[in-house]
Design a protein around this motif. Structure first.
Motif, PDB file in Angstrom:
ATOM      1  N   LEU A 112      58.975   9.391  39.249  1.00  0.00           N
ATOM      2  CA  LEU A 112      59.842   8.433  38.709  1.00  0.00           C
ATOM      3  C   LEU A 112      60.627   7.863  40.080  1.00  0.00           C
ATOM      4  O   LEU A 112      61.176   6.714  40.109  1.00  0.00           O
ATOM      5  N   PHE A 113      60.060   8.783  41.691  1.00  0.00           N
ATOM      6  CA  PHE A 113      60.294   7.706  43.173  1.00  0.00           C
ATOM      7  C   PHE A 113      59.578   6.598  42.612  1.00  0.00           C
ATOM      8  O   PHE A 113      60.544   5.445  42.878  1.00  0.00           O
ATOM      9  N   GLN A 114      58.910   6.119  42.159  1.00  0.00           N
ATOM     10  CA  GLN A 114      57.595   5.353  42.279  1.00  0.00           C
ATOM     11  C   GLN A 114      58.077   4.138  41.458  1.00  0.00           C
ATOM     12  O   GLN A 114      58.577   2.730  41.754  1.00  0.00           O
ATOM     13  N   SER A 115      59.160   4.752  40.556  1.00  0.00           N
ATOM     14  CA  SER A 115      59.182   3.384  39.503  1.00  0.00           C
ATOM     15  C   SER A 115      60.690   2.982  39.614  1.00  0.00           C
ATOM     16  O   SER A 115      61.064   1.931  39.735  1.00  0.00           O
ATOM     17  N   VAL A 116      61.501   3.969  40.655  1.00  0.00           N
ATOM     18  CA  VAL A 116      63.366   3.200  40.868  1.00  0.00           C
ATOM     19  C   VAL A 116      62.534   2.767  42.208  1.00  0.00           C
ATOM     20  O   VAL A 116      63.677   1.492  42.058  1.00  0.00           O
ATOM     21  N   GLU A 117      61.747   2.834  43.079  1.00  0.00           N
ATOM     22  CA  GLU A 117      61.060   1.853  43.440  1.00  0.00           C
ATOM     23  C   GLU A 117      60.946   0.276  43.142  1.00  0.00           C
ATOM     24  O   GLU A 117      61.455  -0.677  44.142  1.00  0.00           O
ATOM     25  N   ARG A 118      60.214   0.343  42.359  1.00  0.00           N
ATOM     26  CA  ARG A 118      59.745  -0.862  41.489  1.00  0.00           C
ATOM     27  C   ARG A 118      60.813  -1.241  40.943  1.00  0.00           C
ATOM     28  O   ARG A 118      61.185  -2.744  40.437  1.00  0.00           O
ATOM     29  N   LEU A 119      62.439  -0.932  40.046  1.00  0.00           N
ATOM     30  CA  LEU A 119      62.845  -0.886  39.498  1.00  0.00           C
ATOM     31  C   LEU A 119      64.270  -2.411  40.586  1.00  0.00           C
ATOM     32  O   LEU A 119      64.234  -3.249  39.931  1.00  0.00           O
ATOM     33  N   PHE A 120      63.876  -1.545  41.640  1.00  0.00           N
ATOM     34  CA  PHE A 120      65.029  -2.273  42.839  1.00  0.00           C
ATOM     35  C   PHE A 120      64.183  -3.352  43.590  1.00  0.00           C
ATOM     36  O   PHE A 120      64.619  -4.578  44.206  1.00  0.00           O
ATOM     37  N   SER A 121      62.921  -3.299  43.741  1.00  0.00           N
ATOM     38  CA  SER A 121      62.359  -4.382  44.245  1.00  0.00           C
ATOM     39  C   SER A 121      60.457  -4.413  43.475  1.00  0.00           C
ATOM     40  O   SER A 121      59.850  -3.910  43.631  1.00  0.00           O
ATOM     41  N   PRO A 122      60.455  -5.054  42.429  1.00  0.00           N
ATOM     42  CA  PRO A 122      60.188  -5.988  41.326  1.00  0.00           C
ATOM     43  C   PRO A 122      59.308  -6.868  41.659  1.00  0.00           C
ATOM     44  O   PRO A 122      59.212  -7.561  42.872  1.00  0.00           O
ATOM     45  N   LEU A 123      58.250  -6.315  41.337  1.00  0.00           N
ATOM     46  CA  LEU A 123      56.633  -7.438  41.748  1.00  0.00           C
ATOM     47  C   LEU A 123      56.564  -8.587  40.811  1.00  0.00           C
ATOM     48  O   LEU A 123      56.175  -7.437  38.860  1.00  0.00           O
ATOM     49  N   ALA A 124      55.315  -9.283  40.581  1.00  0.00           N
ATOM     50  CA  ALA A 124      55.291 -10.160  40.127  1.00  0.00           C
ATOM     51  C   ALA A 124      53.894  -9.526  38.782  1.00  0.00           C
ATOM     52  O   ALA A 124      53.040  -7.873  39.899  1.00  0.00           O
ATOM     53  N   ILE A 125      54.048  -8.607  37.790  1.00  0.00           N
ATOM     54  CA  ILE A 125      53.022  -8.035  36.462  1.00  0.00           C
ATOM     55  C   ILE A 125      52.018  -9.067  35.680  1.00  0.00           C
ATOM     56  O   ILE A 125      52.144  -9.958  35.669  1.00  0.00           O
ATOM     57  N   HIS A 126      50.802  -8.828  35.448  1.00  0.00           N
ATOM     58  CA  HIS A 126      49.960  -9.351  34.824  1.00  0.00           C
ATOM     59  C   HIS A 126      49.513  -8.460  34.097  1.00  0.00           C
ATOM     60  O   HIS A 126      48.544  -7.453  33.795  1.00  0.00           O
ATOM     61  N   TYR A 127      50.725  -9.196  32.997  1.00  0.00           N
ATOM     62  CA  TYR A 127      50.501  -8.219  31.445  1.00  0.00           C
ATOM     63  C   TYR A 127      49.719  -8.342  31.146  1.00  0.00           C
ATOM     64  O   TYR A 127      48.764  -7.226  29.790  1.00  0.00           O
ATOM     65  N   GLY A 128      48.491  -9.465  30.267  1.00  0.00           N
ATOM     66  CA  GLY A 128      47.936  -9.246  29.936  1.00  0.00           C
ATOM     67  C   GLY A 128      46.464  -7.985  29.818  1.00  0.00           C
ATOM     68  O   GLY A 128      46.346  -7.571  28.879  1.00  0.00           O
ATOM     69  N   GLU A 129      45.936  -8.272  31.278  1.00  0.00           N
ATOM     70  CA  GLU A 129      45.255  -7.379  31.910  1.00  0.00           C
ATOM     71  C   GLU A 129      45.818  -5.729  30.883  1.00  0.00           C
ATOM     72  O   GLU A 129      45.135  -5.304  31.106  1.00  0.00           O
ATOM     73  N   ALA A 130      46.955  -5.304  31.899  1.00  0.00           N
ATOM     74  CA  ALA A 130      48.136  -3.837  32.309  1.00  0.00           C
ATOM     75  C   ALA A 130      47.602  -3.190  30.713  1.00  0.00           C
ATOM     76  O   ALA A 130      47.441  -2.780  29.808  1.00  0.00           O
ATOM     77  N   MET A 131      47.964  -4.467  29.934  1.00  0.00           N
ATOM     78  CA  MET A 131      47.954  -3.982  28.294  1.00  0.00           C
ATOM     79  C   MET A 131      46.929  -3.802  27.754  1.00  0.00           C
ATOM     80  O   MET A 131      46.490  -2.932  26.647  1.00  0.00           O
ATOM     81  N   VAL A 132      45.925  -4.512  27.449  1.00  0.00           N
ATOM     82  CA  VAL A 132      44.279  -4.297  27.324  1.00  0.00           C
ATOM     83  C   VAL A 132      44.133  -2.781  27.971  1.00  0.00           C
ATOM     84  O   VAL A 132      43.386  -1.836  27.240  1.00  0.00           O
ATOM     85  N   ILE A 133      44.668  -2.173  29.366  1.00  0.00           N
ATOM     86  CA  ILE A 133      44.190  -0.999  29.784  1.00  0.00           C
ATOM     87  C   ILE A 133      44.819  -0.231  28.843  1.00  0.00           C
ATOM     88  O   ILE A 133      44.485   1.431  29.338  1.00  0.00           O
ATOM     89  N   ALA A 134      46.149  -0.702  28.995  1.00  0.00           N
ATOM     90  CA  ALA A 134      47.474   1.116  28.163  1.00  0.00           C
ATOM     91  C   ALA A 134      47.013   0.893  27.099  1.00  0.00           C
ATOM     92  O   ALA A 134      46.707   2.098  26.399  1.00  0.00           O
ATOM     93  N   ALA A 135      45.833  -0.105  25.643  1.00  0.00           N
ATOM     94  CA  ALA A 135      45.960   0.273  24.632  1.00  0.00           C
ATOM     95  C   ALA A 135      44.386   1.428  24.798  1.00  0.00           C
ATOM     96  O   ALA A 135      44.405   2.467  23.940  1.00  0.00           O
ATOM     97  N   VAL A 136      43.676   0.798  25.937  1.00  0.00           N
ATOM     98  CA  VAL A 136      42.347   1.886  25.710  1.00  0.00           C
ATOM     99  C   VAL A 136      42.536   3.310  25.768  1.00  0.00           C
ATOM    100  O   VAL A 136      42.619   3.796  25.549  1.00  0.00           O
ATOM    101  N   GLY A 137      44.176   3.433  27.277  1.00  0.00           N
ATOM    102  CA  GLY A 137      44.606   4.534  27.804  1.00  0.00           C
ATOM    103  C   GLY A 137      45.133   5.245  26.076  1.00  0.00           C
ATOM    104  O   GLY A 137      44.251   6.367  25.984  1.00  0.00           O
TER     105      GLY A 137
END
Length: 304
Positions: A112-137
């Motif tokens: 929860l702490f990390q998600s709220v922090e990232r909500l107010f301080s967003p970073l560039a996300i590598h969506y393609g690679e992240a989606m592949v890993i999530a699908a494997v998960g």
């Protein structure tokens, strides 16, 4: 004066038959999950995906729960003959579930702490690679669910449905699969619609899912550890048997607590104006197979 031979009246106090298939499959699931957990958490940090990171942390809680389950199975089996345990070692498994729930609460707070922090301080996300890993998960979660479901229904024995260790692990895998789906949806929303805020929001939702699972396990295992199960259906069933078979008797004391997977011990005290043999009461209660250790005391009115 020679003492009577009591050996014929003695009986075992081991009410946990174990669940070998569940233990074996749980161990397999631990290994698979641990590898995927490292991949997802590492990928979440490197790819700046909070949803993927939350899924990885959720998977770590899953690995923790499964690891504690395996340890509890092994310890309960190893100490099964230890005479210090008045009613066997089954509650070691319950204690393992309770301990994992406490640690899961910490994991949920960090997510929860990390998600709220990232909500107010967003970073560039590598969506393609992240989606592949999530699908494997997600695939790993489904594989683990299949393994644990197989052990959950081993040979069709009904009492295995009361295996708190296995049930909690199985339900947690299902919740973990749901978190993976949420991560994939969040990443897809960010990649195709520009909804970058969806990633940390899904991380917050994942934290809530872990917290909810932890609370449920704490409640379930805590009731067993504290012997707070006088609201169990079997208690009312005992009262019904006494009222139907021994209407001349009244219950003066009743204690029921769980000693195994779906098994209960019972101490029952009756007050009756006529003679009732305690053995007759035990025989009447034998209709309920979940009562495996029954002690009956019958007193006459006015007696101490």
């Amino acid at each position: 004066m020679n003492q009577p031979d009591v050996s014929v009246y003695m009986h075992a106090h081991e009410f946990n038959e174990g669940n070998p298939l569940a233990e074996k499959n749980t161990l397999r699931a631990v290994g698979i999950t641990a590898v995927m957990m490292v991949v997802e958490i590492t990928g979440g940090y490197l790819l700046n995906s909070m949803a993927l990171l939350a899924d990885g942390w959720h998977m770590s809680s899953h690995a923790l729960a499964l690891g504690l389950s395996v340890g509890a199975y092994a310890l309960a089996r190893r100490l099964a003959k230890d005479r210090r345990f008045a009613f066997g070692t089954w509650k070691i498994e319950v204690l393992g579930g309770y301990s994992s729930a406490l640690l899961l609460g910490v994991v949920a707070a960090l997510m929860l702490f990390q998600s709220v922090e990232r909500l107010f301080s967003p970073l560039a996300i590598h969506y393609g690679e992240a989606m592949v890993i999530a699908a494997v998960g997600l695939a790993v979660n489904l594989l683990c669910a299949w393994l644990l479901k197989d052990g959950h229904h081993e040979h069709g024995h009904a009492h295995h449905h009361h295996d708190i260790n296995l049930r909690s692990a199985y339900l947690h895998v299902i919740a973990d699969a749901a978190t993976s789906v949420m991560a994939i949806l969040a990443l897809a929303g960010g990649r195709y619609f520009g909804w970058n805020w969806l990633d940390p929001v899904m991380g917050i939702a994942g934290a809530g899912l872990v917290a909810n699972w932890a609370y449920g396990l704490l409640k379930q295992s805590g009731k067993v550890l504290l012997d707070a199960e006088m609201d169990s259906p079997v208690v009312e069933e005992i009262r019904e048997v006494v009222a139907e078979r021994f209407p001349q008797a009244a219950i003066s004391d009743l204690h029921v607590w769980r000693v195994g997977k779906g098994f209960y011990a019972c101490i029952l005290a009756l007050v009756s104006g006529s003679d009732i043999a305690p053995a007759a009461v035990r025989d009447a209660l034998a209709i309920h197979e979940e009562l495996v250790h029954v002690t009956v005391e019958v007193a006459r009115p006015g007696s101490c």
